[in-house]
Design a protein around this motif. Structure first.
Motif, mmCIF file in Angstrom:
data_model
loop_
_atom_site.group_PDB
_atom_site.id
_atom_site.type_symbol
_atom_site.label_atom_id
_atom_site.label_comp_id
_atom_site.label_asym_id
_atom_site.label_seq_id
_atom_site.Cartn_x
_atom_site.Cartn_y
_atom_site.Cartn_z
ATOM 1 N N GLY A 1 1.050 -1.427 0.130
ATOM 2 C CA GLY A 1 -0.065 0.043 0.210
ATOM 3 C C GLY A 1 1.260 0.950 -0.177
ATOM 4 O O GLY A 1 0.379 1.913 -0.432
ATOM 5 N N ALA A 2 2.185 1.349 0.706
ATOM 6 C CA ALA A 2 2.447 2.485 0.820
ATOM 7 C C ALA A 2 3.538 2.068 -0.286
ATOM 8 O O ALA A 2 3.678 3.459 -0.800
ATOM 9 C CB ALA A 2 3.739 2.422 1.857
ATOM 10 N N TRP A 3 4.130 1.822 -1.093
ATOM 11 C CA TRP A 3 5.021 1.376 -2.531
ATOM 12 C C TRP A 3 3.983 2.036 -3.652
ATOM 13 O O TRP A 3 3.998 2.917 -4.598
ATOM 14 C CB TRP A 3 5.114 -0.183 -2.890
ATOM 15 C CG TRP A 3 6.523 0.041 -3.739
ATOM 16 C CD1 TRP A 3 7.497 0.374 -4.117
ATOM 17 C CD2 TRP A 3 4.805 -0.405 -5.477
ATOM 18 N NE1 TRP A 3 7.402 0.739 -5.547
ATOM 19 C CE2 TRP A 3 6.426 0.157 -6.017
ATOM 20 C CE3 TRP A 3 4.238 -0.486 -5.432
ATOM 21 C CZ2 TRP A 3 6.184 -0.309 -7.404
ATOM 22 C CZ3 TRP A 3 3.729 -0.914 -6.944
ATOM 23 C CH2 TRP A 3 4.704 -0.595 -8.334
ATOM 24 N N PHE A 4 3.001 1.749 -3.265
ATOM 25 C CA PHE A 4 1.553 2.368 -4.499
ATOM 26 C C PHE A 4 1.288 3.752 -4.776
ATOM 27 O O PHE A 4 1.387 4.206 -4.976
ATOM 28 C CB PHE A 4 0.532 1.544 -3.782
ATOM 29 C CG PHE A 4 -0.788 1.842 -5.419
ATOM 30 C CD1 PHE A 4 -0.725 1.372 -6.758
ATOM 31 C CD2 PHE A 4 -1.687 2.333 -4.651
ATOM 32 C CE1 PHE A 4 -1.583 2.195 -7.391
ATOM 33 C CE2 PHE A 4 -2.726 2.711 -5.501
ATOM 34 C CZ PHE A 4 -2.631 2.984 -7.072
ATOM 35 N N PHE A 5 1.106 3.664 -3.177
ATOM 36 C CA PHE A 5 0.406 5.408 -2.458
ATOM 37 C C PHE A 5 1.710 6.753 -3.336
ATOM 38 O O PHE A 5 1.372 7.470 -3.634
ATOM 39 C CB PHE A 5 -0.039 5.789 -1.604
ATOM 40 C CG PHE A 5 -0.917 5.148 -1.182
ATOM 41 C CD1 PHE A 5 -1.967 6.448 -1.721
ATOM 42 C CD2 PHE A 5 -1.449 4.152 -0.607
ATOM 43 C CE1 PHE A 5 -3.229 5.593 -1.962
ATOM 44 C CE2 PHE A 5 -2.984 3.617 -0.196
ATOM 45 C CZ PHE A 5 -3.791 4.297 -0.869
ATOM 46 N N HIS A 6 2.983 6.020 -2.824
ATOM 47 C CA HIS A 6 4.389 6.357 -2.886
ATOM 48 C C HIS A 6 4.610 6.831 -4.084
ATOM 49 O O HIS A 6 4.256 7.634 -5.431
ATOM 50 C CB HIS A 6 5.494 5.937 -2.260
ATOM 51 C CG HIS A 6 6.901 6.361 -3.139
ATOM 52 N ND1 HIS A 6 7.402 8.023 -2.854
ATOM 53 C CD2 HIS A 6 7.791 6.241 -4.513
ATOM 54 C CE1 HIS A 6 8.127 7.779 -3.493
ATOM 55 N NE2 HIS A 6 9.398 6.702 -4.568
ATOM 56 N N TRP A 7 4.125 5.431 -5.683
ATOM 57 C CA TRP A 7 3.851 5.568 -7.242
ATOM 58 C C TRP A 7 3.232 6.235 -7.515
ATOM 59 O O TRP A 7 3.708 6.759 -8.253
ATOM 60 C CB TRP A 7 3.719 4.041 -7.288
ATOM 61 C CG TRP A 7 3.798 3.846 -8.715
ATOM 62 C CD1 TRP A 7 4.773 3.640 -9.820
ATOM 63 C CD2 TRP A 7 2.744 4.187 -9.891
ATOM 64 N NE1 TRP A 7 4.159 3.666 -11.080
ATOM 65 C CE2 TRP A 7 2.938 3.533 -10.850
ATOM 66 C CE3 TRP A 7 1.573 3.796 -9.627
ATOM 67 C CZ2 TRP A 7 2.219 3.662 -12.196
ATOM 68 C CZ3 TRP A 7 0.459 3.631 -9.862
ATOM 69 C CH2 TRP A 7 1.206 3.120 -11.892
ATOM 70 N N LEU A 8 1.813 6.507 -7.212
ATOM 71 C CA LEU A 8 0.740 6.920 -7.537
ATOM 72 C C LEU A 8 0.933 8.485 -7.661
ATOM 73 O O LEU A 8 0.092 9.346 -8.446
ATOM 74 C CB LEU A 8 -0.309 7.018 -6.188
ATOM 75 C CG LEU A 8 -1.524 7.877 -7.403
ATOM 76 C CD1 LEU A 8 -2.295 7.052 -9.023
ATOM 77 C CD2 LEU A 8 -2.523 7.097 -6.345
ATOM 78 N N ARG A 9 2.088 8.960 -6.451
ATOM 79 C CA ARG A 9 1.989 10.375 -5.660
ATOM 80 C C ARG A 9 2.962 10.371 -7.087
ATOM 81 O O ARG A 9 3.546 11.899 -7.113
ATOM 82 C CB ARG A 9 2.731 10.651 -4.495
ATOM 83 C CG ARG A 9 2.930 12.137 -4.237
ATOM 84 C CD ARG A 9 3.033 12.270 -3.131
ATOM 85 N NE ARG A 9 4.573 11.590 -2.247
ATOM 86 C CZ ARG A 9 4.627 11.380 -1.358
ATOM 87 N NH1 ARG A 9 4.359 11.530 -0.691
ATOM 88 N NH2 ARG A 9 6.379 10.794 -1.524
#
Length: 63
Positions: free
Chosen positions: A23-31
């Motif tokens: 989840g943290a990786w996905f939100f970092h990628w999205l940002r």
């Protein structure tokens, strides 16, 4: 008995470590993608403004 303990430990690792990491990786990628898109928009706007300013100072050529 041993199999139940293994399943409980595996579930705990998934719930408390793996899923939050994803989840943290996905939100970092999205940002990061959002920031890249905003940077491209800013660059396009700056290029358009610069071109408009250059057009203002260009002298027309008479053939």
């Amino acid at each position: 008995m041993m199999w139940d303990v293994f399943n409980a430990i595996t579930l705990a690792v998934l719930v408390y470590v793996v899923i939050p990491f994803w989840g943290a990786w996905f939100f970092h990628w999205l940002r990061e993608k959002r920031e890249i898109r905003k940077d491209r928009e800013r660059i396009d706007q700056l290029m358009a403004d610069t071109e408009a300013e250059r057009e203002q100072y260009r002298t027309p050529t008479n053939p």
